[in-house]
Design a protein around this motif. Structure first.
Motif, PDB file in Angstrom:
ATOM      1  N   ASN A 223      25.854 -58.152 -10.513  1.00  0.00           N
ATOM      2  CA  ASN A 223      26.388 -57.638  -9.251  1.00  0.00           C
ATOM      3  C   ASN A 223      25.345 -56.819  -8.495  1.00  0.00           C
ATOM      4  N   LEU A 224      25.794 -55.971  -7.585  1.00  0.00           N
ATOM      5  CA  LEU A 224      24.885 -55.163  -6.767  1.00  0.00           C
ATOM      6  C   LEU A 224      24.447 -53.907  -7.502  1.00  0.00           C
ATOM      7  N   ILE A 225      25.421 -53.096  -7.930  1.00  0.00           N
ATOM      8  CA  ILE A 225      25.130 -51.839  -8.609  1.00  0.00           C
ATOM      9  C   ILE A 225      26.337 -51.458  -9.459  1.00  0.00           C
ATOM     10  N   THR A 226      26.092 -50.794 -10.584  1.00  0.00           N
ATOM     11  CA  THR A 226      27.149 -50.431 -11.533  1.00  0.00           C
ATOM     12  C   THR A 226      27.087 -48.947 -11.832  1.00  0.00           C
ATOM     13  N   PHE A 227      28.269 -48.314 -11.892  1.00  0.00           N
ATOM     14  CA  PHE A 227      28.392 -46.902 -12.262  1.00  0.00           C
ATOM     15  C   PHE A 227      29.183 -46.820 -13.554  1.00  0.00           C
ATOM     16  N   LEU A 228      28.580 -46.232 -14.581  1.00  0.00           N
ATOM     17  CA  LEU A 228      29.183 -46.206 -15.911  1.00  0.00           C
ATOM     18  C   LEU A 228      29.471 -44.780 -16.354  1.00  0.00           C
ATOM     19  N   GLN A 229      30.704 -44.551 -16.777  1.00  0.00           N
ATOM     20  CA  GLN A 229      31.099 -43.281 -17.383  1.00  0.00           C
ATOM     21  C   GLN A 229      31.193 -43.482 -18.886  1.00  0.00           C
ATOM     22  N   GLN A 230      30.519 -42.647 -19.655  1.00  0.00           N
ATOM     23  CA  GLN A 230      30.535 -42.765 -21.110  1.00  0.00           C
ATOM     24  C   GLN A 230      30.574 -41.376 -21.742  1.00  0.00           C
ATOM     25  N   VAL A 277      25.432 -51.040 -28.787  1.00  0.00           N
ATOM     26  CA  VAL A 277      25.588 -51.119 -30.234  1.00  0.00           C
ATOM     27  C   VAL A 277      26.889 -50.436 -30.645  1.00  0.00           C
ATOM     28  N   THR A 278      27.322 -50.730 -31.856  1.00  0.00           N
ATOM     29  CA  THR A 278      28.580 -50.179 -32.359  1.00  0.00           C
ATOM     30  C   THR A 278      28.326 -48.905 -33.169  1.00  0.00           C
ATOM     31  N   ASN A 279      29.420 -48.274 -33.582  1.00  0.00           N
ATOM     32  CA  ASN A 279      29.357 -46.983 -34.264  1.00  0.00           C
ATOM     33  C   ASN A 279      30.226 -47.036 -35.510  1.00  0.00           C
ATOM     34  N   LEU A 280      29.735 -46.467 -36.597  1.00  0.00           N
ATOM     35  CA  LEU A 280      30.458 -46.511 -37.862  1.00  0.00           C
ATOM     36  C   LEU A 280      31.714 -45.653 -37.858  1.00  0.00           C
ATOM     37  N   LYS A 281      31.636 -44.454 -37.289  1.00  0.00           N
ATOM     38  CA  LYS A 281      32.725 -43.490 -37.420  1.00  0.00           C
ATOM     39  C   LYS A 281      33.511 -43.254 -36.137  1.00  0.00           C
ATOM     40  N   THR A 282      32.899 -43.483 -35.009  1.00  0.00           N
ATOM     41  CA  THR A 282      33.520 -43.095 -33.736  1.00  0.00           C
ATOM     42  C   THR A 282      33.719 -44.296 -32.825  1.00  0.00           C
ATOM     43  N   GLY A 283      34.902 -44.421 -32.273  1.00  0.00           N
ATOM     44  CA  GLY A 283      35.136 -45.439 -31.260  1.00  0.00           C
ATOM     45  C   GLY A 283      34.509 -45.021 -29.947  1.00  0.00           C
ATOM     46  N   ARG A 284      34.263 -45.984 -29.089  1.00  0.00           N
ATOM     47  CA  ARG A 284      33.621 -45.707 -27.803  1.00  0.00           C
ATOM     48  C   ARG A 284      34.354 -46.451 -26.691  1.00  0.00           C
ATOM     49  N   THR A 285      34.721 -45.725 -25.644  1.00  0.00           N
ATOM     50  CA  THR A 285      35.281 -46.340 -24.449  1.00  0.00           C
ATOM     51  C   THR A 285      34.372 -46.009 -23.274  1.00  0.00           C
ATOM     52  N   SER A 286      33.960 -47.021 -22.546  1.00  0.00           N
ATOM     53  CA  SER A 286      33.128 -46.801 -21.366  1.00  0.00           C
ATOM     54  C   SER A 286      33.847 -47.375 -20.155  1.00  0.00           C
ATOM     55  N   ILE A 287      33.742 -46.680 -19.038  1.00  0.00           N
ATOM     56  CA  ILE A 287      34.413 -47.086 -17.802  1.00  0.00           C
ATOM     57  C   ILE A 287      33.342 -47.477 -16.796  1.00  0.00           C
ATOM     58  N   GLY A 288      33.256 -48.764 -16.517  1.00  0.00           N
ATOM     59  CA  GLY A 288      32.260 -49.261 -15.589  1.00  0.00           C
ATOM     60  C   GLY A 288      32.888 -49.608 -14.251  1.00  0.00           C
ATOM     61  N   THR A 289      32.252 -49.192 -13.168  1.00  0.00           N
ATOM     62  CA  THR A 289      32.664 -49.593 -11.823  1.00  0.00           C
ATOM     63  C   THR A 289      31.592 -50.533 -11.281  1.00  0.00           C
ATOM     64  N   PHE A 290      31.984 -51.783 -11.060  1.00  0.00           N
ATOM     65  CA  PHE A 290      31.059 -52.814 -10.614  1.00  0.00           C
ATOM     66  C   PHE A 290      31.241 -53.035  -9.111  1.00  0.00           C
ATOM     67  N   VAL A 291      30.213 -52.738  -8.348  1.00  0.00           N
ATOM     68  CA  VAL A 291      30.232 -52.920  -6.894  1.00  0.00           C
ATOM     69  C   VAL A 291      29.485 -54.208  -6.580  1.00  0.00           C
ATOM     70  N   SER A 292      30.133 -55.084  -5.804  1.00  0.00           N
ATOM     71  CA  SER A 292      29.597 -56.423  -5.582  1.00  0.00           C
ATOM     72  C   SER A 292      29.797 -56.856  -4.129  1.00  0.00           C
ATOM     73  N   PRO A 293      29.049 -57.859  -3.700  1.00  0.00           N
ATOM     74  CA  PRO A 293      29.351 -58.486  -2.409  1.00  0.00           C
ATOM     75  C   PRO A 293      30.644 -59.281  -2.505  1.00  0.00           C
ATOM     76  N   ALA A 294      31.237 -59.605  -1.362  1.00  0.00           N
ATOM     77  CA  ALA A 294      32.361 -60.531  -1.345  1.00  0.00           C
ATOM     78  C   ALA A 294      31.867 -61.911  -1.773  1.00  0.00           C
ATOM     79  N   GLU A 295      32.791 -62.754  -2.252  1.00  0.00           N
ATOM     80  CA  GLU A 295      32.411 -64.047  -2.789  1.00  0.00           C
ATOM     81  C   GLU A 295      31.630 -64.896  -1.793  1.00  0.00           C
ATOM     82  N   ASP A 296      32.011 -64.846  -0.507  1.00  0.00           N
ATOM     83  CA  ASP A 296      31.352 -65.688   0.491  1.00  0.00           C
ATOM     84  C   ASP A 296      30.201 -64.999   1.198  1.00  0.00           C
ATOM     85  N   CYS A 297      29.814 -63.824   0.702  1.00  0.00           N
ATOM     86  CA  CYS A 297      28.722 -63.066   1.321  1.00  0.00           C
ATOM     87  C   CYS A 297      27.385 -63.769   1.082  1.00  0.00           C
ATOM     88  N   ILE A 298      26.558 -63.825   2.133  1.00  0.00           N
ATOM     89  CA  ILE A 298      25.218 -64.393   2.015  1.00  0.00           C
ATOM     90  C   ILE A 298      24.266 -63.323   1.492  1.00  0.00           C
TER      91      ILE A 298
END
Length: 343
Positions: A223-230, A277-298
């Motif tokens: 996509n164009l740019i991604t914002f990740l919360q972890q 990568v994964t973690n032995l003891k702790t689960g991980r949730t990440s929240i990604g916001t993917f910003v993209s052009p519209a499908e028909d965008c040139i």
């Protein structure tokens, strides 16, 4: 539903065979946390208008985007409480019972809102191998077109997701305007190129043997740019042929440059190759916001950066064409090469 890792991972003490990566795909090398990964402090930005932001801040962002294709931002203006509330919300969703998740679970990725097993890795020389994660996808922008498809439970879901998504949308435009300023683009250049936005939430339960499994294989974002919360470590980037870990900074966003921004900048900026990568003891949730052009965008290299001394390096195309190729390619990293113009 049986394939959702969060539904059975806590009951196993070995990695199931169909989740064991082949030796050349495992996270085998010793990876250090990168102390030199850029951290951008947005408190330096003008409180009145981003166009008056200091040249130093613009150059910091541009340099990070050129050298790493990734940076972290702090003091970005999104409240810590909102970030905590949204993280708690999605952890609650992944902790739901099998029966509750079944109501909106799908293995078909074109539903408007779904939790589904993240898929499989296909390679000509190996059997089907699955990644150690579950995936939630929620289109969020344009908001007025998407909210009718959003979850009704938990009860706070719609209000939280709308508020969070609106705030990250504003933040994304701030960062894109600063990048545009650094590239010499006119104000508002990225408005038409950022018409689509989706939440992509990855959940990685604790893994009994992280040396065998992989959360997300190496890739660049299409996509164009991604914002990740972890909150929990797991993200790594490839730099100068070696993997380095991206540190977890409290209430920071990790910003990834996507392929579309690399193309628009005519290779002035680079998309960061990364994995989880994964973690032995702790689960991980990440929240990604993917910003993209519209499908028909040139999409094409911006004409401001194309001249006799710097010819266009990529051909012109519709964004949907690129995404179709990316999703259909066994090795999506090869997709970018197919869009390059031959010298």
């Amino acid at each position: 539903m049986a394939n959702l890792v969060s539904s059975w991972a806590r009951n196993v003490d070995t990695v199931p065979e169909n989740y064991v990566m082949p030796p050349n795909k495992r996270p085998s090398e010793l990876v250090s946390i990168g102390s030199n990964i850029p951290v951008i402090d947005l408190v330096k930005a003008s409180s009145s208008t981003i166009n008056h932001a200091g040249a130093g801040l613009v150059q910091e962002i541009l340099k990070a985007s050129q050298e790493f294709g990734l940076f972290q931002i702090i003091n970005h203006g999104i409240s810590e409480k909102l970030m905590d509330d949204v993280m708690d919300l999605f952890n609650e969703i992944f902790d739901m019972s099998v029966e509750e998740k079944e109501k909106f679970c799908s293995e078909v990725s074109n539903k408007s809102c779904k939790v589904y097993e993240s898929g499989k890795m296909n390679d000509a020389n190996i059997e089907e191998v699955r990644h150690w994660k579950d995936l939630f996808i929620q289109p969020v922008f344009p908001i007025e077109e998407q909210t009718q498809h959003w979850l009704e439970n938990p009860a706070r879901y719609r209000e939280l997701v709308e508020t969070y998504s609106s705030e990250v949308k504003k933040l994304s435009m701030r960062i894109l305007e600063l990048i545009g300023e650094g590239l010499g683009l006119k104000e508002g250049y990225f408005e038409e190129l950022s018409k689509s936005q989706a939440l992509v939430v990855n959940h990685y339960p604790p893994c009994p043997d992280p040396s065998l499994a992989m959360g997300v294989p190496a890739h660049c974002d299409p996509n164009l740019i991604t914002f990740l919360q972890q909150q929990v470590y797991g993200l790594q980037i490839l730099k100068d042929g070696h993997w380095i870990g991206v540190p977890t900074l409290p209430y920071a966003f990790v910003v990834n440059i996507g392929y579309q921004l690399q193309i628009i900048s005519n290779n002035k900026l680079v998309s960061s190759e990364h994995r989880v990568v994964t973690n032995l003891k702790t689960g991980r949730t990440s929240i990604g916001t993917f910003v993209s052009p519209a499908e028909d965008c040139i999409v094409e290299p911006t004409k401001v950066l194309v001249n006799g001394g710097s010819p266009a390096l990529f051909r012109t195309f519709k964004y949907q064409e690129f995404i179709d190729d990316y999703m259909g390619e066994k090795n999506p990293k090869k997709t970018l090469e197919a869009y390059k113009l031959q010298p």
